[in-house]
Scaffold this active site. Sequence first.
Site, PDB file in Angstrom:
ATOM      1  N   ASP A   1       0.557  -1.033  -0.199  1.00  0.00           N
ATOM      2  CA  ASP A   1       0.079   0.147   0.249  1.00  0.00           C
ATOM      3  C   ASP A   1       0.354   1.215  -0.041  1.00  0.00           C
ATOM      4  O   ASP A   1       1.717   1.453   1.133  1.00  0.00           O
ATOM      5  CB  ASP A   1      -0.698  -0.133   0.913  1.00  0.00           C
ATOM      6  CG  ASP A   1      -2.377   1.320   0.961  1.00  0.00           C
ATOM      7  OD1 ASP A   1      -1.936   1.361   0.276  1.00  0.00           O
ATOM      8  OD2 ASP A   1      -2.617   1.201   2.306  1.00  0.00           O
TER       9      ASP A   1
ATOM     10  N   ASP B   1      -2.399   2.971  -6.236  1.00  0.00           N
ATOM     11  CA  ASP B   1      -1.634   2.143  -5.099  1.00  0.00           C
ATOM     12  C   ASP B   1      -1.755   1.168  -4.111  1.00  0.00           C
ATOM     13  O   ASP B   1      -0.918   1.181  -2.860  1.00  0.00           O
ATOM     14  CB  ASP B   1      -1.733   3.897  -4.917  1.00  0.00           C
ATOM     15  CG  ASP B   1      -3.303   3.445  -3.827  1.00  0.00           C
ATOM     16  OD1 ASP B   1      -3.900   2.504  -4.236  1.00  0.00           O
ATOM     17  OD2 ASP B   1      -3.705   4.939  -2.514  1.00  0.00           O
ATOM     18  N   GLU B   2      -2.226   0.560  -4.651  1.00  0.00           N
ATOM     19  CA  GLU B   2      -2.072  -1.146  -3.772  1.00  0.00           C
ATOM     20  C   GLU B   2      -2.048  -2.387  -4.407  1.00  0.00           C
ATOM     21  O   GLU B   2      -2.995  -1.871  -5.755  1.00  0.00           O
ATOM     22  CB  GLU B   2      -2.927  -0.608  -2.579  1.00  0.00           C
ATOM     23  CG  GLU B   2      -4.626  -0.629  -2.850  1.00  0.00           C
ATOM     24  CD  GLU B   2      -5.651  -0.679  -1.817  1.00  0.00           C
ATOM     25  OE1 GLU B   2      -5.206  -1.735  -0.497  1.00  0.00           O
ATOM     26  OE2 GLU B   2      -6.218   0.112  -1.736  1.00  0.00           O
TER      27      GLU B   2
END
Length: 357
Positions: A10, A104-105
């Site tokens: 993350d 983003d993860e």
Amino acid sequence: MTPRKIIHIDMDAFYASVELREQPHLRGLPVVVAWDGPRSVICAASYEARRFGLRSAMPVASAKRLCPQAVYIPPHFDLYRDVSARIHGVFRRYTDLIEPLSLDEAYLDVTRNLQNIPYAGETAKRIRAEILAETGLTASAGIAPNKFLAKIASDWRKPDGQFVLPPEKVAAFLETLPLGKIPGVGKVTLQKMRALGVETAGGLRRFERGELVNLFGRYGYRLYDLARGEDNRPVKPDRERLQISTEITLPEDVPLAQAADHLPHLAEDLWRQMQRKNVQARGVTLKLKTFDFRIITRSLTYSSALPDPAALAQAGAELVRRVPPPREDAFRLIGIGVGHLLPQGSQQDLWHGEDIG
């Protein structure tokens, strides 16, 4: 059966961190990534802004009351996608089993990793170091035997940290885990649990599966498993999509109307993608993820191509109206996509139809 080794990566305050990388003179200031308008909502907030209570999905009007000195930067989704692609390039050096959740993860299955590193914690450490070296951005990681636990663990040492949860420590970890850390437990569910005298995941274990189903509907089945640290979902590698789409994962469950406030900006981002790929579209799909991780989609197909981003946003709003009235705080993700793609300038006028899923 050998336990899986799952890493949840993350990125730390991703959109805001990318903007601060590009504008380092703003470091240390409360920075908000959002369009500055009366109907706008926050896409991301720096850690400095979060200290004032600012967070993703919050209306900009509310944020300005809480932190008048915040600096607002409009989002640059093309830049975020480029950075995300570099991060995924790092992932592919270690495993082919990568499941993106957003820009983003992602989940990575490193049970058998490409570098033959024996420990998943060491694998995560190397991945984070390479991301920092190549992008200038920090990432946090959770390492655990399944996706549920890995996602919780990645939040444990944020920012720029990692937390390893081996199988033998899962039961003790869950015994004191606050209920609000369980994905899908929003404000309403949390209030109901507290009314039952339950404050931790361990406290849920005193309920039988049937009792939880009676109390929380179909989500009760998942709650029963999560309270015991059980999650058999495999990491599903991303597959090529037959449409262009964009979406935003919200940090907490919100009502449908609040999630829909993101649609105009998602439509603008999607339109820029279409322009870059030199295509037009006749089909529009709305994607929603509920508090209990169900996916809801609604789709429309038009007889001619959508003319502009406003029409795309309008189509998204129409699809929102076709979603049945939900419970409060029901949604954790909203996205919009286009299909039935045609080259720019095509004048084809095909059948008019509708597909609601």
